[in-house]
Design an enzyme around this catalytic site. Structure first.
Site, PDB file in Angstrom:
ATOM      1  N   THR A  68      26.066  19.738 -51.665  1.00  0.00           N
ATOM      2  CA  THR A  68      26.453  19.739 -53.068  1.00  0.00           C
ATOM      3  C   THR A  68      25.251  19.521 -53.972  1.00  0.00           C
ATOM      4  OG1 THR A  68      28.597  18.856 -52.389  1.00  0.00           O
ATOM      5  CG2 THR A  68      28.107  18.774 -54.723  1.00  0.00           C
ATOM      6  N   TYR A 106      26.271  15.666 -39.617  1.00  0.00           N
ATOM      7  CA  TYR A 106      27.204  16.395 -40.481  1.00  0.00           C
ATOM      8  C   TYR A 106      27.743  17.587 -39.706  1.00  0.00           C
ATOM      9  CZ  TYR A 106      28.882  18.604 -44.837  1.00  0.00           C
ATOM     10  OH  TYR A 106      29.638  19.178 -45.825  1.00  0.00           O
ATOM     11  N   LYS A 154      29.776  12.706 -40.478  1.00  0.00           N
ATOM     12  CA  LYS A 154      30.495  13.247 -41.633  1.00  0.00           C
ATOM     13  C   LYS A 154      31.250  14.461 -41.133  1.00  0.00           C
ATOM     14  CE  LYS A 154      30.042  15.512 -46.130  1.00  0.00           C
ATOM     15  NZ  LYS A 154      29.117  16.099 -47.145  1.00  0.00           N
ATOM     16  N   ILE A 185      32.416  10.874 -47.768  1.00  0.00           N
ATOM     17  CA  ILE A 185      31.250  11.463 -48.424  1.00  0.00           C
ATOM     18  C   ILE A 185      31.808  12.617 -49.236  1.00  0.00           C
ATOM     19  CG2 ILE A 185      29.018  12.594 -48.146  1.00  0.00           C
ATOM     20  CD1 ILE A 185      28.614  10.984 -45.604  1.00  0.00           C
TER      21      ILE A 185
END
Length: 302
Positions: free
Chosen positions: A57, A145, A173, A213
């Protein structure tokens, strides 16, 4: 099964509500450090006890290494000891990821977010070697992730079990959305799990996740903090109510993607962070109108 992280206090060391912070840019496309400092402060004031800088992001594929380190330094200085700051260090190049990990550690990051190498589609043995090399590079706690929609290759469960034995690999994540499998891994390994898909935040808490997150944290940090607190206190009914109320943001994110949702949503809330860098593009007028309607429905815009 080895419990590699049984002594790691993820909420204290990494936080529970981390927003994957948007990277502000000026009209000429350059990094806007002053706004980055204000955004970090705004998010922490709203309830975030952690921030991820230079994540997906945060448009990490389009920022330089120097920009990443300057952004990290700025955010660390802005929030002080009020929040834990996790630096995005993952790329599809192991050597480059190691370089970013070391530079982030030297700057004072509290942890690293290391995404599955994307585009190159490595085998599971390659993932083990990659994540191990990055984890070996510093003493910082690593959050892996797992996001097959972007990487194509998932981190398979047996691979996670192997990686959980590394003392610096402490958390996942998750954007794979296999709640059952993730719950089993939490029980077997002691890894801390973070929801990486805001639509599944509450289900992940039920499976044993420690927090989120989040993209939605840009717009709804106080609501997400209330949901976490309600769930932790056993008030599941209130947590469910908050989760349902935020539902319109899921439709908005599906239309716009996380980068554009964050920047357009902040703009609608009166906090300007600039447009994305190409190939991401800003929301047009029609999209802004639809987003505003969704945000009002979710009670995050008046």
């Amino acid at each position: 099964m080895p419990v590699s992280t049984s002594g790691f206090d993820a909420p204290a060391r990494l936080g529970t509500l981390l927003t994957a912070m948007a990277t502000p840019f000026k009209p000429d496309g350059s990094l806007d450090i002053e706004t980055a400092a204000r955004l970090a402060t705004r998010l922490v004031d709203a309830g975030c006890d952690g921030l991820v800088v230079s994540g997906t992001t945060g448009e990490s594929p389009t920022t330089t290494d120097d920009e990443k380190i300057l952004l990290l330094r700025t955010v660390l200085e802005a929030v002080g000891d009020r929040a834990r700051i996790v630096a995005g260090a993952g790329t599809y190049d192991t050597a480059h990821s190691i370089h970013l990990a070391k530079a982030s550690a030297a700057e004072g990051a509290h942890g690293l977010l290391v995404v599955t190498p994307y585009y190159s589609r490595p085998p599971q043995a390659g993932l083990v070697a990659h994540f191990t090399a990055v984890a070996d590079a510093t003493d910082l706690p690593n959050i892996l992730y797992d996001i097959p929609p972007r990487s194509v290759v998932p981190i398979e469960w047996d691979t996670i079990r192997r990686l959980a034995q590394h003392p610096n690999i402490v958390a996942i994540k998750d954007a794979k959305a296999d709640l059952h499998g993730g719950g089993q891994i939490i029980a077997e390994t002691g890894l801390a799990y973070y929801s990486g898909d805001d639509a599944l935040n509450l289900p992940w808490l039920a499976m044993g996740a420690v927090g989120f997150i989040s993209v939605w944290g840009h717009l709804a940090a106080s609501q997400l903090r209330d949901m976490l607190s309600a769930f932790a206190s056993g008030d599941v009914a209130t947590a469910r109510k908050i989760n349902v109320a935020l539902g319109p943001l899921s439709a908005a994110q599906s239309r716009l993607g996380g980068v554009t949702l964050s920047k357009a949503g902040l703009r609608l809330q009166g906090f300007e962070v600039g447009d994305p860098r190409l190939p991401q593009i800003p929301a047009n007028d029609v999209q802004l109108q639809a987003l505003a309607a969704d945000m009002r429905a979710a009670s995050v815009l008046r």
